[in-house]
Design an enzyme around this catalytic site. Structure first.
Site, short mmCIF file in Angstrom:
data_model
loop_
_atom_site.label_atom_id
_atom_site.label_comp_id
_atom_site.label_asym_id
_atom_site.label_seq_id
_atom_site.Cartn_x
_atom_site.Cartn_y
_atom_site.Cartn_z
N GLU A 153 38.19 8.48 -13.79
CA GLU A 153 39.10 7.40 -13.42
C GLU A 153 39.73 7.67 -12.07
O GLU A 153 40.91 7.38 -11.84
CB GLU A 153 40.17 7.19 -14.51
N GLY A 185 23.55 7.63 -10.37
CA GLY A 185 23.57 7.82 -8.92
C GLY A 185 24.88 7.44 -8.25
O GLY A 185 25.05 7.60 -7.05
N GLY A 189 29.15 7.78 -8.76
CA GLY A 189 30.38 8.12 -9.47
C GLY A 189 31.54 7.67 -8.61
O GLY A 189 31.98 6.53 -8.66
#
Lengths: 363, 293
Positions: free
Chosen positions: A346, A163, A165
Site C-alpha cells: 500500500e 511486472g 508493484g
C-alpha cells in the site's frame, strides 16, 4: 473478590496467568502515558472501547492459531461486521457506518492489538467497499456495498502485477470492449483474500499506456475465465490467503466498471490514500500490543538478580524478550512478522518517503 | 404485555484490569488519569434489561448514574447497548467520593417512583467497594420485593421468577412486581455496543438546553464532500437520538449526607515468610504459641 468471574474470569485469568503462559494472555494498555484514548472525543472513545473489547475477546485468543494454521477467520470477521466494522467509512444508506477517517484509524488501531493480520485484511475489505461507495453509480453502490458491509461477501483489491508493484501505472492486464462486456486478460499478483473473496476490484487497461488508460472494474468470483494461483506461503499475514488472480478471456459486464474509462488509476490511488492510513493504524496497534507485552515481560524476567525493567538495554520489543522473543510461543514475534509487510505494501516506505519529500519541497 | 418499564443503575468504576494504587496520604486510591469503565455487574444488568425489551416484555429501559460529569460516558455505553434514555444525577466530584449505597439507594428509590417503573435492575455489587447493599437498600426504601444474585430472570404474568445463586446452591423465588433485581455473573453475557448505536446517543442538559451537534455536522467541507449532507440523508431520521437528562439530587428531594467517613485506605500487608517445622509435635506447639488453638 476475583474468584468466580466467568467471562471476566477469562480476562482476569489472563492477567493472573500472564506470567505463566505469555502467548494469548495479555490485557490492554491502561497506562496513562501511552493511553490510546488520549485526545479522543466521547464517541471515539466509545468506538475504541468496543474495538479493544472485540480484539481482546474474539481475536487475541485465536491469533496464534490463525497464524499457524493459516485460518481465514470468516466467522469472527462477520461478527465484527455486525458491530459495524465491515464498512466503517462507507455511507449509511448502503449499510456502512458513516464514520470519518480518524474514527476509522482509531478502530483499526485498537482491532490490530487482537490480530494485526486479520485487521489488515478487514481494512483492505473496507477500502474496497469505500471505493465502490465513493465512485460507483447509485445502482452499483446499492448492489455491491450492502453485502460487503455485512461481510456476507468479501472483497479484494487487485492492482499489483508480477511486472508492476510500485510502478503501478505500468500495469498490463487488459480489458477490451466487446459490445456490453469487457474481456479481461492478464494476471494480478499478491492479492490479499485472493481465492476467498467474492468481489475483486480490478484495475485494468482499457485505453492507452500510462495511468490515463486504466479503468476500475468489479469482477465477481465464479465468472468464467477468472482463476487463482496457489496460496502463497508468507512470513506473516497468515490469517489472510494471498494468491495470484488470473484472467483468461474473462468477460465482465460494462455495468461493473466503477467510474468512467480512464478514471481507474485515480480511484485506485484514492483507495490507497485511505488504505495506507489504515495500515499505519494497524502498525500502531501492533506496536502498542508489543509494548504492553514487553513491559510485562521486563517486569518478570530477571537476569543478574534484578528485573530487566531496571536495565534499559534496547528499544526493540522482540530484542527485549531475548531468546524468548524468537519463539512462536510468545506473541511478540507475530506482531513483528505481521507488521513487517506494512513497510512494503500500500505504498512502500521508499515511495512514501519520495512523496513526503516531494510534498515538502513544494512548500 | 409490554407494560413494564425498567430502571437500570450503572456505576462508573476503575476498570477491572487497572493496577490499583493507594494515594500517599492514604485518603483513598488514585483515580486521576486512571481508566474507568462501567461496573461489570451493571453491564450484566443493562444486558438483561435490553434482552427483556427485545422479548417485548419491557417497553422502556432507563439507565441512571450518580456522580460527576464523567458518568455520562457510562450512561452512553448503556445507551449504545440498547437502553432508551439516560438520567445523570449530577454530584460534584468531591461530594461524589462520599456517595455510598444508602445515598444512591435513596436516589434510585425516588427515581423509580418518579419514572413509574416496575423493575429496578442493578449489578449485585460494585467492584470498587464490594458493598453489595444498594439493591437491597433500594428495595427496602421502596418496600418492594427483591431478587438478589439473580442468575436467571423470567417474567410470569405479573410475577417475576428469579433464580438466585446462594451459598447453598440455587434458590428460585417468585416476586410480585414491582420489584428490585440485582444481577450476578452468570445471568448473561453482555453484548458489544455497535457503531450505529454508539452514534445514536446525544446529550441534552435540562437546565441550559445545551445540545451537542450530530457527528456529521462537526465535519469540515472537505470530509463532507464524500458524504451526503444531513438534510438529504434519509438514514439520519432512522438513527435514534437517545437523550441523557441531567438533574441534581436536590431536585429529587434527596439528602446525600452520609454518616460514614473513610478513616484511611491502605495496601494489604505484604505477605511475610512462613516457618517450616519438622514434626507434628512442633506444629501443634507452634499453633498453640500463636494462639490459634
Amino acid at each position: 473478590m476475583w474468584c468466580g468471574y466467568r467471562n471476566l474470569g477469562v480476562r482476569l485469568g489472563r492477567l493472573c496467568s500472564s506470567l505463566l503462559a505469555p502467548a494469548n494472555t495479555r490485557h490492554r494498555s491502561l497506562t496513562t502515558c501511552i493511553d490510546p484514548s488520549m485526545g479522543l472525543n466521547e464517541e471515539q472513545k466509545e468506538f475504541q472501547k468496543v474495538a479493544f473489547d472485540f480484539a481482546a475477546r474474539e481475536m487475541a485468543p485465536n491469533m496464534a492459531e490463525w497464524d499457524q494454521k493459516e485460518v481465514f477467520p470468516v466467522d469472527v470477521m462477520r461478527k465484527a461486521a455486525q458491530l459495524g466494522f465491515g464498512g466503517v467509512y462507507v455511507r449509511t444508506d448502503v449499510g456502512g457506518s458513516g464514520l470519518s477517517r480518524l474514527d476509522t484509524s482509531v478502530i483499526f488501531e485498537a482491532l490490530a492489538t487482537g490480530c494485526t493480520s486479520t485487521t489488515a485484511y478487514i481494512s483492505i475489505h473496507n477500502m474496497c467497499a469505500w471505493m465502490i461507495d465513493s465512485f460507483g453509480s447509485d445502482e452499483q453502490r446499492h448492489k455491491f456495498c450492502p453485502p460487503l458491509c455485512t461481510m456476507e461477501k468479501f472483497a479484494s483489491y487487485c492492482l499489483t502485477e508480477p511486472g508492476s508493484g510500485s510502478d503501478a501505472a505500468s500495469l498490463l492486464t487488459s480489458a477490451k470492449r466487446h459490445g456490453d462486456h469487457y474481456i479481461l486478460n492478464g494476471s494480478k499478483a499478491f492479492i490479499s483474500g485472493g481465492g476467498e473473496s467474492d468481489i475483486y476490484i480490478v484495475m485494468c487497461r482499457t485505453g492507452g499506456p500510462g495511468p490515463k488508460g486504466i479503468s476500475c472494474i468489479v469482477v465477481e468470483k465464479g465468472t468464467p475465465g477468472l482463476s487463482f494461483g496457489k496460496k502463497e506461503k508468507k512470513v506473516g499475514w497468515n490469517s489472510q490467503p494471498t494468491r495470484a488472480v488470473i484472467f483468461e478471456d474473462c468477460a465482465v459486464p460494462v455495468a461493473h466498471r466503477i467510474g468512467s474509462e480512464g478514471q481507474g488509476f485515480l480511484i485506485a490511488m484514492k483507495g490507497l490514500n485511505g488504505g495506507r492510513i489504515n495500515i499505519a493504524s494497524c502498525s500502531l496497534g501492533a506496536a502498542h500490543a508489543s509494548i504492553i507485552l514487553t513491559r510485562d515481560h521486563l517486569k518478570v524476567r530477571k537476569q543478574f538478580g534484578a528485573p530487566l525493567a531496571n536495565n534499559q538495554i534496547c528499544n526493540q520489543a522482540l530484542q527485549m524478550h531475548g531468546g524468548y522473543g524468537y519463539l512462536k510461543d510468545y506473541a511478540v514475534q507475530q506482531y513483528m512478522r505481521d507488521s513487517r509487510v506494512h513497510q512494503i505494501l500500500e505504498g512502500s516506505n521508499e515511495v512514501m518517503r519520495m512523496l513526503i519529500s516531494r510534498s515538502l519541497l513544494q512548500e | 404485555m409490554a407494560e413494564l418499564r425498567a430502571l437500570v443503575g450503572v456505576k462508573r468504576v476503575i476498570d477491572f484490569a487497572v493496577k490499583i494504587r493507594v494515594k500517599p496520604d492514604k485518603s483513598g486510591v488514585v483515580t486521576d488519569g486512571v481508566k474507568h469503565s462501567m461496573n461489570p455487574f451493571c453491564e450484566i444488568a443493562v444486558e438483561e434489561a435490553v434482552r427483556l425489551k427485545e422479548k417485548k416484555l419491557v417497553k422502556e429501559v432507563i439507565a441512571v448514574s450518580c456522580g460527576p460529569s464523567q458518568c455520562q460516558e457510562t450512561i452512553r455505553t448503556a445507551l449504545a447497548m440498547g437502553a432508551d434514555r439516560g438520567i445523570h444525577v449530577e454530584v460534584p466530584a468531591a461530594e461524589a467520593e462520599r456517595l455510598g449505597p444508602l445515598q444512591v439507594a435513596r436516589v434510585l428509590a425516588k427515581l423509580a417512583e418518579k419514572e413509574k417503573v416496575n423493575l429496578v435492575l442493578l449489578g449485585k455489587q460494585a467492584i470498587d467497594d464490594d458493598c453489595n447493599q444498594t439493591g437491597q437498600m433500594t428495595a427496602g426504601l421502596l418496600d418492594w420485593p427483591q431478587g438478589t444474585f439473580a442468575s436467571q430472570v423470567t417474567l410470569e404474568g405479573d410475577k417475576l421468577k428469579v433464580e438466585r445463586e446462594i451459598d447453598g446452591g440455587l434458590e428460585t423465588i417468585r416476586l410480585k412486581l414491582p420489584a428490585v433485581v440485582t444481577a450476578d455473573l452468570r445471568l448473561n453475557e453482555p453484548r458489544y455496543a455497535t457503531l450505529p448505536n454508539i452514534m445514536g446517543a446525544e446529550v441534552q442538559s435540562l437546565g441550559t438546553g445545551l445540545q451537542l451537534e450530530l457527528p456529521w455536522a462537526r465535519l469540515g467541507e472537505a470530509e463532507r464532500g464524500l458524504r451526503q449532507p444531513l438534510s438529504q440523508s434519509s438514514h439520519v431520521q432512522k438513527a435514534k437520538k437517545k437523550k441523557i437528562e441531567v438533574i441534581k439530587a436536590g431536585d429529587l428531594g434527596v439528602d446525600l449526607t452520609s454518616k460514614i467517613s473513610v478513616v484511611s485506605v491502605e495496601d494489604p500487608p505484604q505477605r511475610t515468610a512462613g516457618v517450616k517445622v519438622e514434626t507434628t509435635e512442633d506444629l501443634v506447639a507452634k499453633l498453640r504459641e500463636v494462639g490459634r488453638i
